[in-house]
Design a protein around this motif. Structure first.
Motif, mmCIF file in Angstrom:
data_model
loop_
_atom_site.group_PDB
_atom_site.id
_atom_site.type_symbol
_atom_site.label_atom_id
_atom_site.label_comp_id
_atom_site.label_asym_id
_atom_site.label_seq_id
_atom_site.Cartn_x
_atom_site.Cartn_y
_atom_site.Cartn_z
ATOM 1 N N ILE A 460 1.077 -1.183 0.083
ATOM 2 C CA ILE A 460 0.088 -0.129 0.057
ATOM 3 C C ILE A 460 1.008 1.149 0.016
ATOM 4 O O ILE A 460 1.940 1.190 0.712
ATOM 5 N N TRP A 461 0.483 2.212 -0.534
ATOM 6 C CA TRP A 461 1.176 3.494 -0.580
ATOM 7 C C TRP A 461 0.351 4.498 -0.058
ATOM 8 O O TRP A 461 -0.953 4.708 -0.346
ATOM 9 N N ASP A 462 0.689 5.501 0.907
ATOM 10 C CA ASP A 462 0.024 6.689 1.208
ATOM 11 C C ASP A 462 0.779 7.932 1.568
ATOM 12 O O ASP A 462 2.015 7.893 1.219
ATOM 13 N N SER A 463 0.162 8.758 1.692
ATOM 14 C CA SER A 463 0.773 10.224 2.218
ATOM 15 C C SER A 463 0.050 11.024 2.914
ATOM 16 O O SER A 463 -1.095 10.645 3.316
ATOM 17 N N HIS A 464 0.567 11.780 3.824
ATOM 18 C CA HIS A 464 -0.256 12.887 4.604
ATOM 19 C C HIS A 464 -0.047 14.237 4.122
ATOM 20 O O HIS A 464 1.000 14.675 3.823
ATOM 21 N N SER A 465 -1.287 14.818 4.208
ATOM 22 C CA SER A 465 -1.214 16.408 3.778
ATOM 23 C C SER A 465 -2.326 17.162 4.628
ATOM 24 O O SER A 465 -3.429 16.567 4.586
ATOM 25 N N TYR A 466 -2.070 18.255 5.231
ATOM 26 C CA TYR A 466 -2.897 19.221 5.816
ATOM 27 C C TYR A 466 -2.961 20.475 5.132
ATOM 28 O O TYR A 466 -3.323 21.148 5.889
ATOM 29 N N GLU A 467 -2.852 20.367 3.935
ATOM 30 C CA GLU A 467 -3.197 21.524 3.040
ATOM 31 C C GLU A 467 -4.664 21.825 3.323
ATOM 32 O O GLU A 467 -5.470 20.945 3.221
ATOM 33 N N GLN A 468 -4.901 23.008 3.579
ATOM 34 C CA GLN A 468 -6.454 23.593 3.899
ATOM 35 C C GLN A 468 -7.041 24.204 2.786
ATOM 36 O O GLN A 468 -8.422 24.359 2.690
ATOM 37 N N ASP A 469 -6.438 24.480 1.609
ATOM 38 C CA ASP A 469 -7.061 24.969 0.405
ATOM 39 C C ASP A 469 -7.588 23.737 -0.388
ATOM 40 O O ASP A 469 -6.696 23.074 -0.868
ATOM 41 N N PHE A 517 -5.435 13.771 6.448
ATOM 42 C CA PHE A 517 -5.632 15.129 5.873
ATOM 43 C C PHE A 517 -7.051 15.991 6.735
ATOM 44 O O PHE A 517 -7.360 15.155 7.847
ATOM 45 N N GLY A 518 -6.961 17.092 6.534
ATOM 46 C CA GLY A 518 -8.054 17.819 7.194
ATOM 47 C C GLY A 518 -7.557 18.337 8.327
ATOM 48 O O GLY A 518 -6.774 19.127 8.347
ATOM 49 N N GLY A 519 -7.980 17.891 9.443
ATOM 50 C CA GLY A 519 -7.550 18.376 10.691
ATOM 51 C C GLY A 519 -7.967 19.686 10.953
ATOM 52 O O GLY A 519 -7.101 20.663 11.626
ATOM 53 N N ILE A 520 -9.181 20.102 10.611
ATOM 54 C CA ILE A 520 -9.648 21.459 10.518
ATOM 55 C C ILE A 520 -9.657 22.115 11.860
ATOM 56 O O ILE A 520 -10.461 21.256 12.688
ATOM 57 N N TRP A 521 -9.179 23.303 12.282
ATOM 58 C CA TRP A 521 -9.267 23.744 13.782
ATOM 59 C C TRP A 521 -10.577 24.244 13.916
ATOM 60 O O TRP A 521 -11.013 24.942 13.118
ATOM 61 N N TYR A 549 -17.694 23.984 7.199
ATOM 62 C CA TYR A 549 -18.608 23.075 6.277
ATOM 63 C C TYR A 549 -17.989 22.999 4.598
ATOM 64 O O TYR A 549 -17.713 22.103 4.071
ATOM 65 N N THR A 550 -17.776 24.375 4.320
ATOM 66 C CA THR A 550 -17.340 24.682 2.789
ATOM 67 C C THR A 550 -15.939 23.951 2.849
ATOM 68 O O THR A 550 -15.693 23.169 1.903
ATOM 69 N N ARG A 551 -15.074 24.093 3.815
ATOM 70 C CA ARG A 551 -13.597 23.628 3.752
ATOM 71 C C ARG A 551 -13.703 22.107 3.779
ATOM 72 O O ARG A 551 -13.051 21.128 3.043
ATOM 73 N N PHE A 552 -14.445 21.526 4.662
ATOM 74 C CA PHE A 552 -14.783 19.942 4.987
ATOM 75 C C PHE A 552 -15.082 19.516 3.769
ATOM 76 O O PHE A 552 -14.628 18.611 3.196
ATOM 77 N N ASP A 553 -16.135 19.894 3.092
ATOM 78 C CA ASP A 553 -16.650 19.165 1.969
ATOM 79 C C ASP A 553 -15.853 19.509 0.844
ATOM 80 O O ASP A 553 -15.657 18.552 0.018
ATOM 81 N N GLY A 554 -15.039 20.486 0.587
ATOM 82 C CA GLY A 554 -14.001 20.623 -0.484
ATOM 83 C C GLY A 554 -12.816 19.758 -0.264
ATOM 84 O O GLY A 554 -12.625 18.928 -1.176
ATOM 85 N N LEU A 555 -12.461 19.356 0.912
ATOM 86 C CA LEU A 555 -11.244 18.690 1.007
ATOM 87 C C LEU A 555 -11.862 17.149 0.846
ATOM 88 O O LEU A 555 -11.001 16.418 0.082
ATOM 89 N N VAL A 556 -12.835 16.716 1.285
ATOM 90 C CA VAL A 556 -13.184 15.323 1.405
ATOM 91 C C VAL A 556 -13.482 14.985 -0.314
ATOM 92 O O VAL A 556 -13.392 14.007 -0.599
ATOM 93 N N SER A 557 -14.163 16.170 -0.860
ATOM 94 C CA SER A 557 -14.599 16.028 -2.250
ATOM 95 C C SER A 557 -13.475 15.474 -3.261
ATOM 96 O O SER A 557 -13.649 14.933 -4.365
ATOM 97 N N VAL A 558 -12.343 16.244 -2.820
ATOM 98 C CA VAL A 558 -10.995 16.128 -3.668
ATOM 99 C C VAL A 558 -10.768 14.417 -3.602
ATOM 100 O O VAL A 558 -10.316 14.034 -4.753
ATOM 101 N N LEU A 559 -10.900 13.780 -2.383
ATOM 102 C CA LEU A 559 -10.539 12.361 -2.566
ATOM 103 C C LEU A 559 -11.599 11.452 -3.035
ATOM 104 O O LEU A 559 -11.380 10.545 -3.531
ATOM 105 N N ILE A 560 -12.798 11.978 -2.504
ATOM 106 C CA ILE A 560 -14.197 10.900 -2.700
ATOM 107 C C ILE A 560 -14.232 11.148 -4.366
ATOM 108 O O ILE A 560 -14.876 10.093 -4.864
ATOM 109 N N ASP A 561 -13.950 12.047 -4.988
ATOM 110 C CA ASP A 561 -14.336 12.144 -6.490
ATOM 111 C C ASP A 561 -12.941 11.524 -7.162
ATOM 112 O O ASP A 561 -12.971 11.868 -8.508
ATOM 113 N N ASP A 562 -11.878 11.218 -6.698
ATOM 114 C CA ASP A 562 -10.697 10.771 -7.434
ATOM 115 C C ASP A 562 -10.851 9.190 -7.557
ATOM 116 O O ASP A 562 -10.620 8.466 -6.394
ATOM 117 N N PRO A 563 -10.844 8.728 -8.800
ATOM 118 C CA PRO A 563 -11.180 7.297 -9.057
ATOM 119 C C PRO A 563 -9.797 6.443 -8.408
ATOM 120 O O PRO A 563 -9.806 5.140 -8.674
#
Length: 620
Positions: A460-469, A517-521, A549-563
């Protein structure tokens, strides 16, 4: 009940997947003394009464222990008198510790019966030679927890106070202590391997010894009664093995939507059919497989909506106040739209895994952080030792048969540049990966979560990113489509420049996910200028809950929409002390509208549509 008639804390059976009828819970009040100079042996603490009291299994730093001392404790001592039931005569007696941090020595009536190093793995001592049923015996435990030297600490603070991602320490006993009687010849813990393709279970049943003419019998049942059975000679091998096939009309897979568990009964019989030992267990028929970049459960694409769960509690620290708290955390996670967790920086007690098994909650088995860093760093940034492998093997052996576990990861965020030198970390990382695969070939292994992938064969391959944009986050994750996934390097909060020395071996087409990812304060009561000691999260605090909510949905969408993504892991389930980036507060109150959090996560994922591209690996 305890000696003073108060209820026994954490009274439930601690090992549901390997259960004998008779046992004695030793939780409750023990004599206790802090030994800050680790001079207790010289000062006679082994012989004399201890000065205080503590409630086991709660660590002395916790409120629930009754001690609540958060300063450093170089060593602590426990003492308790125990009388085993008279009808236990004729058995051997096993003293079990769920976990003790960190270096444990145990005496019974002044005789040393065993030592164990490691604060997160369970261990057992045979005390039969030093205790007699019906007669009182005194158990003394010394736990050393030094500030220096190689030690898995997880998120325990290395300074007096909590700081950033480090929290109140745990010293000494922090999981259930108990004794069970076992016959002279007995079964050790069976290893249960499901085989979905063959509609069967493979049972490995190790024994303490062999008896001429003996047999091991296994009966598999469900709510309608017996499903299948099998037996095998138990006098030729120390670990008899048998496969039990289920009738087609009684096959029911374990899954997130239908976490079906079969009851299993193991019996060791002598040549005349008399029962020598009997234990009960359970099993889930579940498979895990890899198809290109796809991570499949029961042959299906199941997007893993994981949450980072650190298993911390305000009043118990690493120890859940009660069994219901374990259930509640899983239920809260599911209510937020997660279907599983990375059990982070801690080996969770086995009852959590039992509840995950029965509630259909997938988890990754991990270990606490050792603090592996670059050679030449400060002394407390430790270098690997053989204890890494020893303690990890103990965890694999205990937790192998739990169907909720879908993958293993022994290390977290280790990092060193890759150059012409082979470091000790390289050797130990590879040893832990090989040890994982040696014990368990049925699940994938991730060599280390985030940062350095040092093992070429890592599955398995993974990464960690706390980019908020979300837009920048999407840019970082996008190269996986070309087979060049985001990989943590120096300056990992930004897209790493190509001339940065690599921390990982080259990617070769493994299934990929962003495992942090995420970790939104979010702490609405504190402003943007709050001190880190008081509150913090990743990135700037959203100016309003709608912005959250906007940030959470945006970050989650990046990954959930990536095949190309088979899942993700959001940081985190609850706030933990000063780290206030959970979807719930530390005391498990809702911080947000859970309908909105759940809706953002539970819409169909691109990966589940089967559109992930094939692996880069050769199929030859």
């Amino acid at each position: 009940m305890t000696d003073d008639a108060r209820p026994v804390p954490r009274p439930e059976y601690p090992r549901p997947q390997f259960r004998r009828e008779r046992w004695l819970n030793l939780n409750g009040e023990w004599g206790f003394e802090i030994d800050r100079g680790d001079s207790g042996l010289e000062r006679g603490l082994l012989q004399r009464p201890l000065s205080g009291r503590i409630v086991v299994p709660f660590a002395p730093e916790s409120e629930l222990s009754g001690v609540h001392d958060i300063d450093f404790m170089t060593a602590v001592w426990y003492r308790r008198t125990v009388t085993l039931p008279s009808d236990w005569t004729g058995n051997r007696f096993l003293l079990h510790f769920g976990a003790v941090d960190h270096d444990t020595t145990v005496w019974v009536d002044g005789n040393e019966v065993g030592r164990h190093r490691g604060g997160f793995s369970s261990f057992t001592f045979d005390i039969s030679s030093h205790i007699t049923a019906g007669r009182p015996a005194e158990i003394v435990v010394r736990a050393r927890d030094p500030r220096s030297g190689p030690q898995a600490r997880g998120k325990q603070s290395t300074v007096y106070s909590n700081q950033v991602t480090e929290y109140t320490r745990t010293t000494g006993i922090w999981q259930t202590v108990w004794i069970e009687p076992v016959p002279p010849v007995a079964m050790r813990r069976p290893r249960i391997t499901p085989n979905v393709a063959a509609s069967s279970f493979l049972f490995d049943v190790p024994l303490t010894a062999n008896t001429p003419g003996s047999r091991v019998r296994v009966v598999v049942s469900d709510a309608e009664g017996e499903v299948a059975r099998g037996d095998v000679r138990a006098d030729l091998d120390l670990a008899p093995t048998l496969q039990v096939t289920l009738p087609r009309d009684r096959v029911r897979l374990w899954s997130i939507d239908d976490p079906h568990l079969y009851d299993v009964e193991f019996t060791l019989e002598d040549a005349d059919g008399r029962v020598l030992d009997l234990v009960t267990s359970y099993a889930g028929l579940r498979s895990v497989s890899i198809d290109g970049r796809g991570f499949l459960i029961n042959g299906e694409r199941v997007f893993q909506r994981l949450v980072l769960d650190q298993g911390m509690y305000p009043d118990g620290i690493l120890t859940a106040p009660d069994d219901e708290s374990l259930v509640r955390d899983i239920r809260l996670s599911q209510a937020a739209g997660f279907n599983g967790a990375r059990l982070h920086q801690k080996v969770f007690e086995e009852r959590f895994l039992y509840h995950a098994d029965r509630l259909g909650y997938i988890v990754w088995g991990e270990f606490a952080d050792w603090g592996c860093r670059i050679p030449g760093a400060p002394e407390d940034w430790q270098q690997p030792t053989s204890s890494y492998i020893t303690q990890w093997l103990e965890v694999l052996e205990r937790d192998y048969s739990h169907p909720s576990i879908v993958g293993w990861c022994p290390l977290n965020e280790t990092y060193q540049f890759i150059d012409d030198r082979i470091s000790v970390l390289d050797d130990v990382t590879r040893a832990m990966f090989l040890a994982t695969k040696g014990v368990d070939r049925s699940r994938p292994a991730l060599d280390a979560s985030g940062y350095s992938h040092r093992v070429v064969e890592t599955e398995i391959w993974d990464s960690h990113s706390y980019e908020q944009d979300p837009e920048e986050f999407a840019r970082m994750m996008a190269p996986i489509a070309q087979g060049e996934p985001y990989t943590n390097r120096e300056g990992d909060r930004e897209m790493p420049p190509r001339d940065t020395p690599p921390w990982s071996v080259p990617y070769s087409g493994q299934p990929y996910f962003c495992s942090e990812f995420g970790g939104i304060w979010w702490n609405a009561s504190l402003g943007h200028d709050a001190d880190e000691a008081e509150s913090w999260g990743y990135g700037g605090r959203p100016r309003s809950v709608e912005e959250f909510y906007t940030r959470f949905d945006g970050l989650v969408s990046v990954l959930i929409d990536d095949p190309e993504m088979f899942g993700y892991c959001y940081t985190q389930l609850t706030d933990v002390f000063q780290e206030q980036n959970g979807v719930y507060t530390f005391d498990r109150r809702e911080k947000f509208d859970m309908d909105r959090i759940r809706a953002a996560q539970t819409r169909p994922a691109a990966f589940e549509d089967g559109r992930a591209r094939p692996s880069l690996r050769s199929t030859t």
